[in-house]
Design a protein around this motif. Structure first.
Motif, PDB file in Angstrom:
ATOM      1  N   GLY A 148       0.769  -1.234   0.000  1.00  0.00           N
ATOM      2  CA  GLY A 148       0.000   0.000   0.000  1.00  0.00           C
ATOM      3  C   GLY A 148       0.797   1.279   0.000  1.00  0.00           C
ATOM      4  N   ASP A 149       2.087   1.239   0.362  1.00  0.00           N
ATOM      5  CA  ASP A 149       2.820   2.511   0.370  1.00  0.00           C
ATOM      6  C   ASP A 149       3.474   2.806  -0.971  1.00  0.00           C
ATOM      7  OD1 ASP A 149       5.081   0.877   0.301  1.00  0.00           O
ATOM      8  OD2 ASP A 149       5.672   1.294   2.379  1.00  0.00           O
ATOM      9  N   SER A 150       3.438   1.861  -1.884  1.00  0.00           N
ATOM     10  CA  SER A 150       3.933   1.955  -3.261  1.00  0.00           C
ATOM     11  C   SER A 150       5.449   2.004  -3.378  1.00  0.00           C
ATOM     12  CB  SER A 150       3.316   3.149  -4.017  1.00  0.00           C
ATOM     13  OG  SER A 150       3.993   4.359  -3.775  1.00  0.00           O
ATOM     14  N   MET A 151       6.172   1.864  -2.275  1.00  0.00           N
ATOM     15  CA  MET A 151       7.631   1.961  -2.350  1.00  0.00           C
ATOM     16  C   MET A 151       8.252   0.701  -2.942  1.00  0.00           C
ATOM     17  SD  MET A 151       8.507   3.969   1.173  1.00  0.00           S
ATOM     18  CE  MET A 151       7.698   5.533   1.546  1.00  0.00           C
ATOM     19  N   ALA A 152       7.906  -0.471  -2.408  1.00  0.00           N
ATOM     20  CA  ALA A 152       8.445  -1.715  -2.965  1.00  0.00           C
ATOM     21  C   ALA A 152       7.965  -1.896  -4.401  1.00  0.00           C
ATOM     22  CB  ALA A 152       8.032  -2.900  -2.097  1.00  0.00           C
ATOM     23  N   ALA A 153       6.705  -1.543  -4.656  1.00  0.00           N
ATOM     24  CA  ALA A 153       6.181  -1.666  -6.021  1.00  0.00           C
ATOM     25  C   ALA A 153       6.924  -0.748  -6.971  1.00  0.00           C
ATOM     26  CB  ALA A 153       4.687  -1.363  -6.043  1.00  0.00           C
ATOM     27  N   ALA A 154       7.246   0.459  -6.508  1.00  0.00           N
ATOM     28  CA  ALA A 154       7.992   1.386  -7.353  1.00  0.00           C
ATOM     29  C   ALA A 154       9.399   0.866  -7.625  1.00  0.00           C
ATOM     30  CB  ALA A 154       8.060   2.763  -6.708  1.00  0.00           C
ATOM     31  N   ARG A 155      10.031   0.268  -6.624  1.00  0.00           N
ATOM     32  CA  ARG A 155      11.369  -0.301  -6.860  1.00  0.00           C
ATOM     33  C   ARG A 155      11.270  -1.477  -7.839  1.00  0.00           C
ATOM     34  NH1 ARG A 155      16.784  -0.286  -4.737  1.00  0.00           N
ATOM     35  NH2 ARG A 155      17.872  -1.770  -6.079  1.00  0.00           N
ATOM     36  N   ALA A 156      10.208  -2.292  -7.738  1.00  0.00           N
ATOM     37  CA  ALA A 156      10.020  -3.385  -8.697  1.00  0.00           C
ATOM     38  C   ALA A 156       9.776  -2.822 -10.094  1.00  0.00           C
ATOM     39  CB  ALA A 156       8.859  -4.271  -8.264  1.00  0.00           C
ATOM     40  N   TRP A 157       8.930  -1.786 -10.188  1.00  0.00           N
ATOM     41  CA  TRP A 157       8.695  -1.115 -11.473  1.00  0.00           C
ATOM     42  C   TRP A 157      10.010  -0.618 -12.051  1.00  0.00           C
ATOM     43  CZ3 TRP A 157       9.942   4.095 -12.079  1.00  0.00           C
ATOM     44  CH2 TRP A 157       9.592   4.658 -13.318  1.00  0.00           C
ATOM     45  N   TRP A 158      10.801   0.056 -11.211  1.00  0.00           N
ATOM     46  CA  TRP A 158      12.068   0.607 -11.683  1.00  0.00           C
ATOM     47  C   TRP A 158      13.006  -0.511 -12.135  1.00  0.00           C
ATOM     48  CZ3 TRP A 158      17.174   0.053 -10.810  1.00  0.00           C
ATOM     49  CH2 TRP A 158      18.004   1.021 -11.383  1.00  0.00           C
ATOM     50  N   THR A 159      13.077  -1.597 -11.387  1.00  0.00           N
ATOM     51  CA  THR A 159      13.994  -2.685 -11.713  1.00  0.00           C
ATOM     52  C   THR A 159      13.641  -3.323 -13.050  1.00  0.00           C
ATOM     53  OG1 THR A 159      14.383  -3.113  -9.367  1.00  0.00           O
ATOM     54  CG2 THR A 159      14.947  -4.883 -10.899  1.00  0.00           C
ATOM     55  N   LEU A 160      12.353  -3.557 -13.288  1.00  0.00           N
ATOM     56  CA  LEU A 160      11.958  -4.126 -14.570  1.00  0.00           C
ATOM     57  C   LEU A 160      12.240  -3.165 -15.719  1.00  0.00           C
ATOM     58  CD1 LEU A 160      10.425  -6.184 -12.655  1.00  0.00           C
ATOM     59  CD2 LEU A 160       8.844  -6.452 -14.570  1.00  0.00           C
TER      60      LEU A 160
ATOM     61  N   VAL B  56      14.989   2.447  -2.266  1.00  0.00           N
ATOM     62  CA  VAL B  56      13.610   1.970  -2.397  1.00  0.00           C
ATOM     63  C   VAL B  56      12.652   3.158  -2.452  1.00  0.00           C
ATOM     64  CG1 VAL B  56      11.782   0.562  -1.368  1.00  0.00           C
ATOM     65  CG2 VAL B  56      14.145  -0.238  -1.301  1.00  0.00           C
ATOM     66  N   THR B  57      12.665   3.991  -1.414  1.00  0.00           N
ATOM     67  CA  THR B  57      11.824   5.186  -1.443  1.00  0.00           C
ATOM     68  C   THR B  57      12.175   6.078  -2.632  1.00  0.00           C
ATOM     69  OG1 THR B  57      11.704   5.127   0.966  1.00  0.00           O
ATOM     70  CG2 THR B  57      10.996   7.153  -0.098  1.00  0.00           C
ATOM     71  N   ALA B  58      13.452   6.151  -2.973  1.00  0.00           N
ATOM     72  CA  ALA B  58      13.862   6.987  -4.107  1.00  0.00           C
ATOM     73  C   ALA B  58      13.319   6.451  -5.424  1.00  0.00           C
ATOM     74  CB  ALA B  58      15.374   7.095  -4.160  1.00  0.00           C
ATOM     75  N   ALA B  59      13.099   5.150  -5.520  1.00  0.00           N
ATOM     76  CA  ALA B  59      12.479   4.606  -6.734  1.00  0.00           C
ATOM     77  C   ALA B  59      11.055   5.132  -6.881  1.00  0.00           C
ATOM     78  CB  ALA B  59      12.480   3.080  -6.691  1.00  0.00           C
TER      79      ALA B  59
ATOM     80  N   ALA C 218      14.844  10.973 -15.248  1.00  0.00           N
ATOM     81  CA  ALA C 218      15.264  10.957 -13.846  1.00  0.00           C
ATOM     82  C   ALA C 218      16.079   9.702 -13.544  1.00  0.00           C
ATOM     83  CB  ALA C 218      14.046  11.018 -12.931  1.00  0.00           C
ATOM     84  N   ALA C 219      17.198   9.894 -12.849  1.00  0.00           N
ATOM     85  CA  ALA C 219      18.100   8.794 -12.520  1.00  0.00           C
ATOM     86  C   ALA C 219      17.936   8.400 -11.053  1.00  0.00           C
ATOM     87  CB  ALA C 219      19.545   9.192 -12.796  1.00  0.00           C
ATOM     88  N   LEU C 220      18.167   7.123 -10.771  1.00  0.00           N
ATOM     89  CA  LEU C 220      18.109   6.605  -9.408  1.00  0.00           C
ATOM     90  C   LEU C 220      19.528   6.321  -8.914  1.00  0.00           C
ATOM     91  CD1 LEU C 220      16.487   5.425  -6.984  1.00  0.00           C
ATOM     92  CD2 LEU C 220      16.559   3.217  -8.181  1.00  0.00           C
ATOM     93  N   TYR C 221      19.851   6.882  -7.765  1.00  0.00           N
ATOM     94  CA  TYR C 221      21.083   6.480  -7.078  1.00  0.00           C
ATOM     95  C   TYR C 221      20.720   5.227  -6.298  1.00  0.00           C
ATOM     96  CZ  TYR C 221      25.230   6.850  -4.005  1.00  0.00           C
ATOM     97  OH  TYR C 221      26.398   6.604  -3.303  1.00  0.00           O
ATOM     98  N   VAL C 222      21.006   4.091  -6.873  1.00  0.00           N
ATOM     99  CA  VAL C 222      20.513   2.819  -6.334  1.00  0.00           C
ATOM    100  C   VAL C 222      21.050   2.571  -4.930  1.00  0.00           C
ATOM    101  CG1 VAL C 222      20.404   0.331  -6.691  1.00  0.00           C
ATOM    102  CG2 VAL C 222      20.274   1.870  -8.651  1.00  0.00           C
ATOM    103  N   GLY C 223      22.343   2.740  -4.739  1.00  0.00           N
ATOM    104  CA  GLY C 223      22.917   2.499  -3.417  1.00  0.00           C
ATOM    105  C   GLY C 223      22.509   3.526  -2.386  1.00  0.00           C
TER     106      GLY C 223
END
Length: 284
Positions: free
Chosen positions: A98-110, A240-243, A257-262
């Motif tokens: 429900g907070d969309s953070m893990a889903a956003a990281r999954a979206w970003w990863t794919l 994760v939140t940054a995704a 927009a770029a993600l600083y993964v680490g």
């Protein structure tokens, strides 16, 4: 800013897609930073046909010098996604608790892996349940997918690139809570503070606790300190939140927009990297 493609899907619309002859592949990525594992939630109930994918074990590499949630090994990620039924050119919908953070990281990863057709269920599993849509407990056996992971679908920052972005006049967004940005508290990592030159835009400004992201016009106002034509990136504690911030930036028209993964957990692994505290440029 250009118009963004469809990145979110509402529960009722997804229910109709699931009922169609060729439904999207559904990935349940429910996750909590401090546990317990999301698999327990999945076993208690999930969307029909959804396959559970573990954010820590499946979508990220092992924690270490690259931070707490570094990039996954492409070959290992490809194996995971194929086992989950992800097919080349076939739509995927990801959802979380429900907070969309893990889903956003999954979206970003794919998307980083080269798969373009990925959407996030807006509001996640709670939004689905709130509309009294069907929930099941059985574990599906998907037909293996044929996705080929091709890294580079979305831009990535490492520590050096994050520092260069700031030095070049770009916008580096720190989306942690303001107190963490200022270095007043740090509940997770051993060093408090922020990357010098980063601007603080806490995640609560562009997404509610239910994971629903603000509408594009509001997002464009929130991110107006990242002018069109200049580079923009985002970081948080471990990427994760940054995704979620990158997803919001895409909705605002910033597909560059770029993600600083680490993120911060990577930045502080080198004691030679500078750390700033206090107010710098904050919109929190």
């Amino acid at each position: 800013m250009s118009a963004s493609p469809a990145l979110l899907v509402e529960p009722a619309a997804l229910a109709a897609e699931i009922a169609a002859a060729d439904p999207p592949t559904l990935l349940d990525v429910r996750w909590r930073l401090a546990g317990p594992p999301g698999r327990e939630d999945y076993d208690d109930g999930h969307l029909p046909g959804a396959v559970f994918v573990d954010l820590d074990a499946d979508l990220c590499g092992p924690p270490g010098a690259g931070g707490r949630h570094p990039l996954p090994d492409p070959a290992a990620l490809q194996q995971v996604l194929r086992a989950a039924g992800v097919r080349a050119g076939h739509p995927v919908v990801v959802y979380d608790g429900g907070d969309s953070m893990a889903a956003a990281r999954a979206w970003w990863t794919l998307r980083w892996a080269g798969h373009q057709q990925v959407r996030v269920l807006h509001g996640g599993y709670p939004a689905w349940v709130a509309q009294h849509l069907p929930v099941v407990t059985g574990t599906p056996c998907p037909v293996p997918g044929d996705i080929t992971v091709a890294p580079g679908g979305l831009p990535v920052l490492d520590a050096a690139a994050a520092a260069e972005l700031v030095a070049a006049g770009g916008t580096l967004l720190d989306v942690r809570a303001a107190a963490r940005y200022r270095g007043e508290t740090e509940p997770v990592d051993p060093v408090a503070g922020h990357i010098p030159g980063a601007r603080n835009v806490p995640a609560a400004r562009y997404a509610g606790p239910d994971g629903r992201v603000a509408a594009p016009p509001a997002l464009r106002q929130i991110f107006d300190e990242a002018p069109t034509g200049t580079p923009v990136g985002a970081y948080c504690g471990s990427g994760v939140t940054a995704a979620q911030a990158v997803l919001a930036l895409h909705l605002a028209g910033r597909a560059d927009a770029a993600l600083y993964v680490g993120s911060w957990s990577d930045w502080i692994t080198d004691p030679a990297r500078p750390v700033a505290t206090g107010e710098e440029t904050s919109t929190g």
